[in-house]
Motif scaffolding. Sequence first.
Motif, mmCIF file in Angstrom:
data_model
loop_
_atom_site.group_PDB
_atom_site.id
_atom_site.type_symbol
_atom_site.label_atom_id
_atom_site.label_comp_id
_atom_site.label_asym_id
_atom_site.label_seq_id
_atom_site.Cartn_x
_atom_site.Cartn_y
_atom_site.Cartn_z
ATOM 1 N N SER A 163 -9.280 -3.613 6.216
ATOM 2 C CA SER A 163 -9.425 -4.829 5.840
ATOM 3 C C SER A 163 -9.781 -4.974 4.155
ATOM 4 O O SER A 163 -9.561 -5.833 3.667
ATOM 5 N N ASP A 164 -10.823 -4.030 4.023
ATOM 6 C CA ASP A 164 -11.557 -4.032 2.767
ATOM 7 C C ASP A 164 -10.125 -3.515 1.823
ATOM 8 O O ASP A 164 -10.461 -4.058 0.704
ATOM 9 N N ALA A 165 -9.767 -2.694 2.098
ATOM 10 C CA ALA A 165 -8.737 -2.018 1.186
ATOM 11 C C ALA A 165 -7.655 -3.066 0.888
ATOM 12 O O ALA A 165 -7.060 -3.313 -0.155
ATOM 13 N N ALA A 166 -7.246 -4.005 2.057
ATOM 14 C CA ALA A 166 -6.202 -5.057 1.799
ATOM 15 C C ALA A 166 -6.660 -6.135 0.694
ATOM 16 O O ALA A 166 -6.066 -6.727 0.063
ATOM 17 N N ARG A 167 -8.133 -6.452 0.742
ATOM 18 C CA ARG A 167 -8.651 -7.092 -0.050
ATOM 19 C C ARG A 167 -8.653 -6.844 -1.688
ATOM 20 O O ARG A 167 -8.658 -7.681 -2.467
ATOM 21 N N GLY A 168 -8.194 -5.678 -1.801
ATOM 22 C CA GLY A 168 -8.040 -5.055 -3.082
ATOM 23 C C GLY A 168 -6.580 -5.039 -3.625
ATOM 24 O O GLY A 168 -6.227 -4.326 -4.572
ATOM 25 N N THR A 169 -5.800 -5.549 -2.776
ATOM 26 C CA THR A 169 -4.386 -5.724 -3.134
ATOM 27 C C THR A 169 -3.719 -6.961 -3.343
ATOM 28 O O THR A 169 -4.807 -7.918 -3.052
ATOM 29 N N PRO A 170 -2.684 -7.450 -3.928
ATOM 30 C CA PRO A 170 -2.230 -8.641 -4.083
ATOM 31 C C PRO A 170 -1.680 -9.389 -2.870
ATOM 32 O O PRO A 170 -1.311 -10.692 -3.101
ATOM 33 N N ALA A 171 -1.893 -8.719 -1.730
ATOM 34 C CA ALA A 171 -1.301 -9.365 -0.410
ATOM 35 C C ALA A 171 -1.881 -10.832 -0.403
ATOM 36 O O ALA A 171 -3.183 -11.256 -0.760
#
Length: 407
Positions: free
Chosen positions: A133-141
């Motif tokens: 989820s930390d990684a997902a926050r670094g994407t344009p998702a």
Amino acid sequence: MVVASRIFVPEPAAASFRLAALVAALIGQGADVEVLTVRPAPQHGGQDGAPRTDDAETDAHIRRWPVLRDATGTVRGYVPYLSFDIPLFFRLLLCRRPDVVVVEPPPTTAFVVRVVCTLRRIPYVSYAPDVWSDAARGTPAPRVLVDAVAAVESWALRGARRVLAVSQQIAGRVEAMGVDHESLVVVNNGADTRTFTPDGPRTDEGRYFVYAGTTSEWQGADVFVDALRSVLTVAPDVRIVFIGQGSAWEGLQEQARDLPEGSVVFMDAVAPAEAAVWIRGALSSLVSLRPGLGYDFAFPTKVFAAAASGVPVVFAGVGPARDVVAGADLGYAVEYDEAAVAEAMTELATRETDREARTAERTRLSRWARRFGSIERSGEDAARAVLEVAARGRSVSEDRSGVSRLT
């Protein structure tokens, strides 16, 4: 017992090797292990789904299933994940009841495991190599999707009897997500120190730096290609050899076209023994973590593989690996910055060391890796945690049926 993972040997990845070491350690303790995984990608012998010698060598029961892959051949993205997770639900539901299930991310797979294990009253152990989820926050998702990933990941981790975090930093993040401190066990990653050694064949391909492993946006290997331009002004004979695959592969190839022909070489992923040959012959191994994309706590296993091979590391970026490289004198630990990387690479390309000094450096690095970065030791540590959970599961089973088993 059962191991559920969308990736397993022979596909070259940290998760594959980590899980193979765990399975080997479990079998060494007398456990009966079944691995529910996928057919290998075509480049690793999976075009027809036929049994492989790699499967036989593990002494585990490997059950492989076809799966969707992205353009790079990786099981990556929500649709490919679901192509594994949905069949996994039924595979777990219908398999012989194990004492414990071990699950490797993504969170969607852990979600399925928690649901089935709850229905069947089976304890499970979850690996935490990073925080998705930390990684997902670094994407344009979209924010709603990121929040959903965080909720699924947290729920799945909280249901595990043990969470195997690959670093203290990851353990801290997982605990902040609501996981009980008592259920956390830190089991560091490692390299196969029987394959990656300072002794053995080396390439005869001149002077080069090697990047061996997955290339993705969050690793940011492009910083090395940018830095090479400056290095070539001082050492025009050196090259970078990329060995692997990943979502950033085509971008790196495009970037390399602006450099002199032959100064950057790209090779498909190879078996660990062949990768070791290339690493042994390199000036250094290149490792990077681009800051701010949610993987700041990751620890790339390339550091261990390089040290085990007696080769220094140029580490660019953030995370616990940077402190280890600097603290243990494994090479150069620098900012994720083109100029800083170029300076480190130039020093390695221009330094003069005699054979005796180089041999001493190789010996020191490999000894460090055997002590602190052995995947065999990591597998044994993980196996102890899994077997503890299995023992408790057997106690419950015995109370119900009077029959003891280790599966």
